[in-house]
Scaffold this active site. Structure first.
Site, PDB file in Angstrom:
ATOM      1  CG  HIS A  39      45.778  39.989  39.924  1.00 57.45           C
ATOM      2  ND1 HIS A  39      46.844  39.528  39.181  1.00 57.45           N
ATOM      3  CD2 HIS A  39      46.231  41.130  40.529  1.00 57.45           C
ATOM      4  CE1 HIS A  39      47.882  40.346  39.330  1.00 57.45           C
ATOM      5  NE2 HIS A  39      47.531  41.323  40.140  1.00 57.45           N
ATOM      6  CG  ASN A  87      50.561  46.432  45.820  1.00 57.68           C
ATOM      7  OD1 ASN A  87      50.019  46.020  46.841  1.00 57.68           O
ATOM      8  ND2 ASN A  87      50.333  47.633  45.325  1.00 57.68           N
ATOM      9  CG  ASP A 107      47.485  36.692  37.661  1.00 58.13           C
ATOM     10  OD1 ASP A 107      47.935  36.644  38.830  1.00 58.13           O
ATOM     11  OD2 ASP A 107      47.374  37.759  37.033  1.00 58.13           O
ATOM     12  CG  ASN A 153      52.177  45.148  40.802  1.00 61.41           C
ATOM     13  OD1 ASN A 153      53.235  45.519  40.304  1.00 61.41           O
ATOM     14  ND2 ASN A 153      51.037  45.776  40.580  1.00 61.41           N
TER      15      ASN A 153
END
Length: 197
Positions: free
Chosen positions: A25, A78, A103, A124
């Site tokens: 991520h 997020n 990603d 997110n």
């Protein structure tokens, strides 16, 4: 509408802190770090947002170079939209001069896709950015592939790259940074034909 003198905001998406540094991520942070090295800058805490920034120029000296602000939001994935929008407004960057490097589950590992606009595909960071400023920004999508077996997506993206993946990772991060530079210098269509795989 933007013009050639407008600055670009290059946003590497990721999560802050050493626990996340090598996660799938966080590949956006990895690309942003490499671009900072290339322009000879060091990330510093932004005055106007919960983020780290580097200002500089990408491209050859002269009219071909582009003014850039590299951004790593420090808000966790997020909540990325808040810091990105604050910096977009502070630096007066048109939304189509914002580039999110992130990603992407639906692209195979080792592949890149560049595009302008579109959905968030459950990501997110993109969801937060789109909610804050609309979808009309560029994306450099770094393929990480889908989780194996029944592994949950959240577990997969928050795991480090595998030992097999790490053999290629440095090359792929380098190629992603090249793709960002190409996008700024040559435009989306040429960058897509050179780097989309």
């Amino acid at each position: 509408m933007s013009d050639a003198t407008d600055p670009w905001l290059i946003v590497g998406l990721g999560n802050p802190g050493p626990d996340y540094a090598a996660n799938r991520h966080n590949v956006g942070f990895m690309v942003a770090d490499l671009l900072a090295t290339r322009i000879g800058g060091k990330f510093k805490r932004a005055q106007k947002a919960q983020a780290q920034v580097v200002e500089g120029r990408i491209g050859p000296p002269g009219p071909g170079s582009r003014r850039v602000v590299l951004v790593k939001p420090m808000s966790y994935m997020n909540l990325s939209g808040g810091p990105v929008t604050a910096l977009r407004d502070f630096y007066k960057v048109p939304t189509d001069h914002v580039v999110a490097v992130h990603d992407e589950l639906d692209v195979d590992y080792g592949s890149l896709r560049l595009k302008l606009g579109g959905g968030d595909n459950g990501h997110n960071g993109l969801k937060s950015m789109t909610k804050a400023m609309g979808p009309d920004y560029h994306r450099v999508r770094f393929g990480i592939g889908r989780p194996p077996g029944r592994m949950q997506v959240a577990d997969f993206v928050l795991k480090d790259f595998s030992s097999t993946e790490r053999k290629e990772l440095e090359f792929l991060v380098d190629r992603s940074a090249d793709a960002v530079e190409c996008l700024l210098a040559e435009g989306l269509e040429l960058a897509q034909s050179a780097y989309n795989s």
